[in-house]
Design a protein around this motif. Structure first.
Motif, PDB file in Angstrom:
ATOM      1  N   ARG A   1       0.834  -1.215   0.000  1.00  0.00           N
ATOM      2  CA  ARG A   1       0.000   0.000   0.000  1.00  0.00           C
ATOM      3  C   ARG A   1       0.861   1.255   0.000  1.00  0.00           C
ATOM      4  O   ARG A   1       0.610   2.192  -0.774  1.00  0.00           O
ATOM      5  CB  ARG A   1      -0.924  -0.011   1.216  1.00  0.00           C
TER       6      ARG A   1
ATOM      7  N   ARG B   1       2.578   6.842  -6.867  1.00  0.00           N
ATOM      8  CA  ARG B   1       1.553   7.707  -7.460  1.00  0.00           C
ATOM      9  C   ARG B   1       1.789   9.167  -7.071  1.00  0.00           C
ATOM     10  O   ARG B   1       1.614  10.073  -7.899  1.00  0.00           O
ATOM     11  CB  ARG B   1       0.162   7.238  -7.036  1.00  0.00           C
ATOM     12  N   THR B   2       2.169   9.395  -5.832  1.00  0.00           N
ATOM     13  CA  THR B   2       2.482  10.757  -5.402  1.00  0.00           C
ATOM     14  C   THR B   2       3.666  11.306  -6.186  1.00  0.00           C
ATOM     15  O   THR B   2       3.659  12.460  -6.629  1.00  0.00           O
ATOM     16  CB  THR B   2       2.801  10.775  -3.895  1.00  0.00           C
TER      17      THR B   2
ATOM     18  N   GLN C   1       1.232   4.086  -3.089  1.00  0.00           N
ATOM     19  CA  GLN C   1       0.920   5.496  -2.850  1.00  0.00           C
ATOM     20  C   GLN C   1       2.130   6.390  -3.086  1.00  0.00           C
ATOM     21  O   GLN C   1       2.018   7.490  -3.651  1.00  0.00           O
ATOM     22  CB  GLN C   1       0.401   5.700  -1.428  1.00  0.00           C
TER      23      GLN C   1
END
Length: 238
Positions: free
Chosen positions: A207, A214-215, A211
């Motif tokens: 997870r 993507r950030t 994230q």
């Protein structure tokens, strides 16, 4: 129009071993560097005769090279089939980057489950080299380290269809990612984000890795917007 040879690739050790490239593929590699370094500027017409002379090849392999770059989205053609350097607007880049962010996020998630310990060590090594050589590498070398970091994560996902799709989108965004990677004021953030991706991968925290990737991809749009704004401001001062 004059051209000089681009910097030699100092990251040969990161390049996959494969069949010898064709003349068109070698020309496409050189033209890609010209576009990244703006020896061929966005929107600029591409004069085939001048380019062929500069590269020391005939126009047939040059045209094949241009077709390869058209597939990648780096070259476009006018209604009269005259080639020019692509100059996508910010909205188009943002849409493509949102897709790429989702793809790389999924790759990071799957790499946490599927990567070997050796692959994770390799990703960590590239991350460390980027940090240690940030102020020493020339622009293309730093960028290639950056792309090697991402490509190694995608490979470590073990998902071949995902890797193929990521390569297609990444090719369209090659110049945009290069521009983003060259922003010196934002370099510390870039390096920090790479560390966060690697730490999550090392923990095999799917997870967090998804994230973090993507950030990281979302900041590319911010960096490009800043660059374009600065360029417009400079143009107004002239």
């Amino acid at each position: 129009m004059t051209f000089s040879a681009g910097p030699q690739d100092k990251l040969a050790e990161l390049a996959p071993i494969g069949a010898r490239k064709s003349l068109a593929e070698e020309a496409a590699d050189q033209l890609r560097d010209f576009i990244l370094l703006e020896r061929l500027a966005p929107g600029e017409p591409i004069r085939e005769r001048d380019l062929a002379d500069a590269l020391g090849i005939s126009r047939t392999p040059l045209r094949e090279a241009l077709r390869l770059l058209e597939i990648e989205g780096l070259v476009e053609y006018s209604p009269t089939r005259r080639p020019f350097v692509a100059d996508p607007d910010l909205d188009t880049l943002a849409q493509n980057l949102s897709v790429l962010g989702a793809l790389e996020g999924l790759a990071g998630e799957q790499a946490c489950a599927n990567a070997t310990d050796a692959q994770i060590r390799e990703i960590g090594s590239i991350c460390r080299q980027m940090i240690e050589r940030s102020d020493l590498d020339d622009p293309l070398t730093f960028f290639r380290r950056d792309m090697a970091f991402h490509e190694t994560i995608v490979t470590a996902s073990g998902n071949r269809p995902l890797a193929e799709t990521q390569r297609q989108y990444n090719a369209r965004l090659w110049r945009a990612r290069f521009i983003s990677s060259q922003r010196q004021p934002d370099r510390p953030r870039t390096l920090y984000q790479h560390e966060e991706v690697f730490k999550a991968l090392e923990r095999r925290d799917a997870r967090a890795c998804r994230q973090a990737l993507r950030t990281h991809l979302s900041t590319t749009v911010e960096n490009i917007a800043k660059t374009r704004s600065e360029q417009e401001h400079e143009a107004q001062k002239k």
